[in-house]
Design a protein around this motif. Structure first.
Motif, mmCIF file in Angstrom:
data_model
loop_
_atom_site.group_PDB
_atom_site.id
_atom_site.type_symbol
_atom_site.label_atom_id
_atom_site.label_comp_id
_atom_site.label_asym_id
_atom_site.label_seq_id
_atom_site.Cartn_x
_atom_site.Cartn_y
_atom_site.Cartn_z
ATOM 1 N N ASN A 40 0.871 -1.050 0.383
ATOM 2 C CA ASN A 40 -0.099 -0.243 0.042
ATOM 3 C C ASN A 40 1.226 1.692 0.113
ATOM 4 O O ASN A 40 0.409 2.512 -0.370
ATOM 5 C CB ASN A 40 -0.796 0.127 1.390
ATOM 6 N N GLY A 41 1.699 1.378 0.541
ATOM 7 C CA GLY A 41 2.325 1.982 0.885
ATOM 8 C C GLY A 41 3.388 2.536 -1.004
ATOM 9 O O GLY A 41 3.352 4.080 -1.015
ATOM 10 N N LYS A 42 3.669 2.088 -1.109
ATOM 11 C CA LYS A 42 4.760 1.893 -2.729
ATOM 12 C C LYS A 42 3.213 2.484 -3.673
ATOM 13 O O LYS A 42 3.869 3.380 -4.176
ATOM 14 C CB LYS A 42 5.107 0.432 -3.308
ATOM 15 N N LEU A 43 2.281 1.882 -3.588
ATOM 16 C CA LEU A 43 0.981 2.471 -4.651
ATOM 17 C C LEU A 43 0.758 4.215 -4.308
ATOM 18 O O LEU A 43 0.394 4.867 -5.005
ATOM 19 C CB LEU A 43 -0.136 1.458 -4.219
ATOM 20 N N GLU A 44 0.260 4.487 -2.798
ATOM 21 C CA GLU A 44 0.685 5.499 -2.741
ATOM 22 C C GLU A 44 2.113 6.709 -2.568
ATOM 23 O O GLU A 44 1.189 8.063 -2.607
ATOM 24 C CB GLU A 44 -0.120 6.064 -1.038
ATOM 25 N N ALA A 45 2.973 5.923 -2.517
ATOM 26 C CA ALA A 45 4.354 6.940 -3.779
ATOM 27 C C ALA A 45 4.072 7.781 -4.562
ATOM 28 O O ALA A 45 4.747 8.053 -5.408
ATOM 29 C CB ALA A 45 4.670 6.197 -2.093
ATOM 30 N N ALA A 46 3.454 5.965 -5.623
ATOM 31 C CA ALA A 46 3.353 6.442 -7.030
ATOM 32 C C ALA A 46 1.942 7.163 -7.222
ATOM 33 O O ALA A 46 2.090 7.764 -8.517
ATOM 34 C CB ALA A 46 3.197 4.677 -7.588
ATOM 35 N N GLY A 47 0.751 8.211 -6.718
ATOM 36 C CA GLY A 47 0.197 8.239 -6.382
ATOM 37 C C GLY A 47 -0.983 7.939 -7.460
ATOM 38 O O GLY A 47 -1.577 8.204 -7.710
ATOM 39 N N GLU A 48 -0.607 6.084 -7.092
ATOM 40 C CA GLU A 48 -1.742 5.241 -7.747
ATOM 41 C C GLU A 48 -2.844 4.816 -7.265
ATOM 42 O O GLU A 48 -3.939 4.415 -7.612
ATOM 43 C CB GLU A 48 -1.016 4.141 -8.727
ATOM 44 N N LEU A 49 -3.080 4.989 -5.254
ATOM 45 C CA LEU A 49 -3.776 4.613 -4.135
ATOM 46 C C LEU A 49 -4.470 5.416 -4.776
ATOM 47 O O LEU A 49 -4.511 6.757 -3.580
ATOM 48 C CB LEU A 49 -2.873 4.198 -3.429
ATOM 49 N N VAL A 50 -6.056 5.127 -4.113
ATOM 50 C CA VAL A 50 -7.295 6.466 -3.902
ATOM 51 C C VAL A 50 -7.430 5.387 -2.662
ATOM 52 O O VAL A 50 -7.596 6.715 -1.878
ATOM 53 C CB VAL A 50 -8.483 5.982 -5.240
ATOM 54 N N GLU A 51 -7.935 4.860 -2.367
ATOM 55 C CA GLU A 51 -8.182 3.899 -1.708
ATOM 56 C C GLU A 51 -8.447 2.736 -1.352
ATOM 57 O O GLU A 51 -8.159 1.401 -2.237
ATOM 58 C CB GLU A 51 -10.146 3.924 -0.985
ATOM 59 N N THR A 52 -7.639 1.763 -0.504
ATOM 60 C CA THR A 52 -8.323 0.180 -0.086
ATOM 61 C C THR A 52 -8.749 -0.230 1.966
ATOM 62 O O THR A 52 -8.202 1.015 2.492
ATOM 63 C CB THR A 52 -6.888 -0.222 0.336
ATOM 64 N N ARG A 53 -9.350 -0.747 1.676
ATOM 65 C CA ARG A 53 -10.036 -1.529 2.446
ATOM 66 C C ARG A 53 -9.725 -2.588 3.257
ATOM 67 O O ARG A 53 -10.283 -3.618 1.876
ATOM 68 C CB ARG A 53 -11.489 -0.556 3.159
ATOM 69 N N GLY A 54 -9.727 -3.023 3.807
ATOM 70 C CA GLY A 54 -10.309 -5.200 4.240
ATOM 71 C C GLY A 54 -11.672 -4.715 5.021
ATOM 72 O O GLY A 54 -11.794 -4.101 5.690
ATOM 73 N N LEU A 55 -12.426 -6.102 4.594
ATOM 74 C CA LEU A 55 -14.008 -6.254 5.190
ATOM 75 C C LEU A 55 -14.098 -6.674 6.546
ATOM 76 O O LEU A 55 -12.732 -7.702 7.024
ATOM 77 C CB LEU A 55 -14.992 -6.394 3.766
ATOM 78 N N VAL A 56 -14.223 -6.717 7.087
ATOM 79 C CA VAL A 56 -14.403 -7.987 8.756
ATOM 80 C C VAL A 56 -14.939 -8.824 8.017
ATOM 81 O O VAL A 56 -15.350 -8.708 7.127
ATOM 82 C CB VAL A 56 -15.063 -7.011 9.501
ATOM 83 N N GLU A 57 -14.732 -9.826 9.209
ATOM 84 C CA GLU A 57 -15.237 -11.349 8.789
ATOM 85 C C GLU A 57 -16.971 -11.278 8.309
ATOM 86 O O GLU A 57 -17.545 -10.583 9.099
ATOM 87 C CB GLU A 57 -14.459 -12.625 9.503
ATOM 88 N N PRO A 58 -17.303 -12.165 7.326
ATOM 89 C CA PRO A 58 -18.626 -12.612 6.836
ATOM 90 C C PRO A 58 -19.434 -12.612 8.001
ATOM 91 O O PRO A 58 -20.693 -12.469 7.850
ATOM 92 C CB PRO A 58 -18.173 -13.773 5.946
ATOM 93 N N VAL A 59 -19.240 -13.142 9.147
ATOM 94 C CA VAL A 59 -20.628 -13.400 10.524
ATOM 95 C C VAL A 59 -20.900 -12.337 10.574
ATOM 96 O O VAL A 59 -21.672 -12.224 11.376
ATOM 97 C CB VAL A 59 -19.578 -14.095 11.549
#
Length: 134
Positions: A40-59
């Motif tokens: 994620n840091g590399k994408l942010e440094a390259a200016g390519e990351l808009v947003e990223t999120r992990g989602l909580v478990e399906p339960v």
């Protein structure tokens, strides 16, 4: 958009719970977290990351639908599917091929050996507008 998937068993295994699959070790989980932080840091440094999120478990998921005109709400996980969306990255880059290249780097993410060949991600362009129907 880069989409990653997991099952409730995968989420359980990542935190060391018995799930029918071997549990992750603390070292395996920490290696995965370090990889994701660097990725994620590399994408942010390259200016390519808009947003990223992990989602909580399906339960912790609820599905809302209708049957015979009646609204229903079902708590997850769902018997009809094993894998669900686990997280996503929205990247803004020069091309679909570049987004595919970025997503391909995720195969380098450390994971227990029994999962390496089972993991996959999807790459899908975001729609800018509704399609025109003539």
């Amino acid at each position: 958009m880069i989409l990653s998937y997991a099952s409730q068993q995968d989420y359980d295994g990542m935190v060391g719970k018995e799930s029918g699959k071997p549990a992750w070790s603390r070292e395996e989980f920490e290696a995965m977290a370090a990889f994701m932080t660097e990725f994620n840091g590399k994408l942010e440094a390259a200016g390519e990351l808009v947003e990223t999120r992990g989602l909580v478990e399906p339960v912790h998921t609820r599905r809302i639908g209708a049957k015979n005109g009646e609204l229903f709400v079902t708590d997850g996980p769902y018997a009809e599917t094993q894998e669900v969306l686990a997280g996503y990255w929205i990247v803004e880059c020069e091309s679909f091929d570049r987004a595919t290249e970025i997503a391909s780097e995720l195969k380098n993410c450390p994971a227990p050996a029994h999962l390496i060949d089972l993991e996959y991600v999807d790459v899908r362009p975001l729609a800018d507008a509704a399609p025109d129907f003539d």
